[in-house]
Design a protein around this motif. Structure first.
Motif, short mmCIF file in Angstrom:
data_model
loop_
_atom_site.label_atom_id
_atom_site.label_comp_id
_atom_site.label_asym_id
_atom_site.label_seq_id
_atom_site.Cartn_x
_atom_site.Cartn_y
_atom_site.Cartn_z
N ASP A 276 -12.74 -80.71 -63.04
CA ASP A 276 -12.11 -79.44 -64.26
C ASP A 276 -11.16 -79.63 -63.79
OD1 ASP A 276 -13.19 -77.55 -66.01
OD2 ASP A 276 -12.46 -76.34 -65.17
N GLY A 277 -10.42 -78.49 -62.79
CA GLY A 277 -9.36 -78.87 -62.55
C GLY A 277 -8.19 -79.56 -62.38
N ALA A 278 -8.63 -80.36 -62.47
CA ALA A 278 -7.54 -81.91 -62.70
C ALA A 278 -7.49 -82.62 -64.30
CB ALA A 278 -7.88 -83.44 -61.93
N ILE A 279 -8.45 -82.14 -65.00
CA ILE A 279 -8.72 -82.84 -66.44
C ILE A 279 -7.85 -81.10 -66.61
CG2 ILE A 279 -10.13 -82.45 -68.43
CD1 ILE A 279 -12.18 -83.71 -66.54
N ARG A 280 -7.82 -79.98 -66.76
CA ARG A 280 -7.17 -79.14 -67.28
C ARG A 280 -5.43 -78.99 -67.00
NH1 ARG A 280 -10.15 -74.83 -69.33
NH2 ARG A 280 -12.68 -74.84 -68.16
N ALA A 281 -4.90 -79.71 -65.96
CA ALA A 281 -3.87 -79.48 -65.56
C ALA A 281 -3.23 -80.81 -66.14
CB ALA A 281 -3.66 -79.94 -63.91
N LEU A 282 -4.45 -82.30 -65.90
CA LEU A 282 -3.78 -83.49 -67.20
C LEU A 282 -3.73 -83.42 -68.32
CD1 LEU A 282 -5.23 -86.05 -64.85
CD2 LEU A 282 -2.95 -85.67 -65.45
N ALA A 283 -4.40 -82.29 -69.18
CA ALA A 283 -4.60 -81.62 -70.72
C ALA A 283 -3.37 -81.63 -71.01
CB ALA A 283 -6.02 -81.12 -71.19
N ARG B 247 4.97 -86.05 -59.94
CA ARG B 247 5.41 -84.69 -60.41
C ARG B 247 3.52 -84.45 -59.95
NH1 ARG B 247 4.80 -82.35 -64.47
NH2 ARG B 247 5.19 -83.91 -65.89
N VAL B 248 3.24 -85.38 -60.81
CA VAL B 248 1.69 -84.40 -61.61
C VAL B 248 0.61 -84.61 -60.62
CG1 VAL B 248 0.42 -84.93 -63.49
CG2 VAL B 248 2.57 -85.11 -63.90
N PHE B 249 0.32 -86.74 -60.42
CA PHE B 249 -0.30 -87.00 -59.39
C PHE B 249 -0.15 -86.14 -58.30
CE2 PHE B 249 -0.40 -91.15 -61.96
CZ PHE B 249 -1.32 -90.83 -62.84
N ASP C 31 -5.33 -81.77 -56.80
CA ASP C 31 -6.43 -80.89 -55.50
C ASP C 31 -7.44 -82.56 -55.81
OD1 ASP C 31 -4.76 -79.38 -54.40
OD2 ASP C 31 -5.43 -77.72 -55.64
N GLY C 32 -7.72 -82.76 -54.85
CA GLY C 32 -9.53 -83.27 -54.31
C GLY C 32 -8.74 -85.00 -54.87
N VAL C 33 -8.14 -85.74 -54.82
CA VAL C 33 -7.55 -86.66 -55.81
C VAL C 33 -7.58 -88.29 -54.36
CG1 VAL C 33 -6.13 -88.96 -56.51
CG2 VAL C 33 -6.13 -86.06 -57.96
N THR C 34 -9.01 -88.33 -54.34
CA THR C 34 -8.38 -89.49 -53.65
C THR C 34 -8.07 -91.17 -53.49
OG1 THR C 34 -10.30 -90.38 -53.74
CG2 THR C 34 -10.98 -88.87 -52.39
#
Length: 122
Positions: free
Chosen positions: A35-42, A77-79, A83-86
């Motif tokens: 959810d946090g990754a989706i919100r940040a990327l959006a 910068r973004v990736f 958090d949680g990216v494997t």
């Protein structure tokens, strides 16, 4: 239009708008951080399409950039702050043949030279 029943969307080649570098990214993100990754990327203006997927990766996105340098800066910068990216995978899109349901105009085929116009050998 004021009734908000009909919404118009413009699908344009990003290059026409000054963003000739297009890419595709795939991210594997833990479900507890998705959810946090989706919100940040959006929130990122460069990301023009973002979906949740099944399989070995959980997110698929398509960003557009002004240059390869901008694409590199974006991924760093973004990736780097998610958090949680494997795992990540980024691919540069070389040529688009179909966009938003419409086939792109193909370049005119090259005509082979006719025997009459070919140079005469010695």
């Amino acid at each position: 239009m004021t009734s908000h029943i009909l919404h118009l969307r413009l699908h344009a080649d990003p290059a026409v708008l000054g963003y000739p570098v297009e890419a595709r990214f795939r991210l594997a993100v833990g479900h507890d951080r998705l959810d946090g990754a989706i919100r940040a990327l959006a929130r990122e203006a460069a990301v023009r399409h973002l979906v949740v997927t099944t399989g070995t990766t959980t997110l698929l996105g398509y960003p557009s950039h002004r240059s390869a340098r901008d694409l590199h800066a974006f991924t760093s910068r973004v990736f780097g702050r998610l958090d949680g990216v494997t795992s990540t995978e980024v691919a540069l899109l070389m040529r688009t043949y179909k966009r938003a349901g419409f086939a792109e105009r193909a370049p005119a085929p090259t005509q082979p030279s006719s025997p009459a116009s070919a140079p005469v050998g010695r």
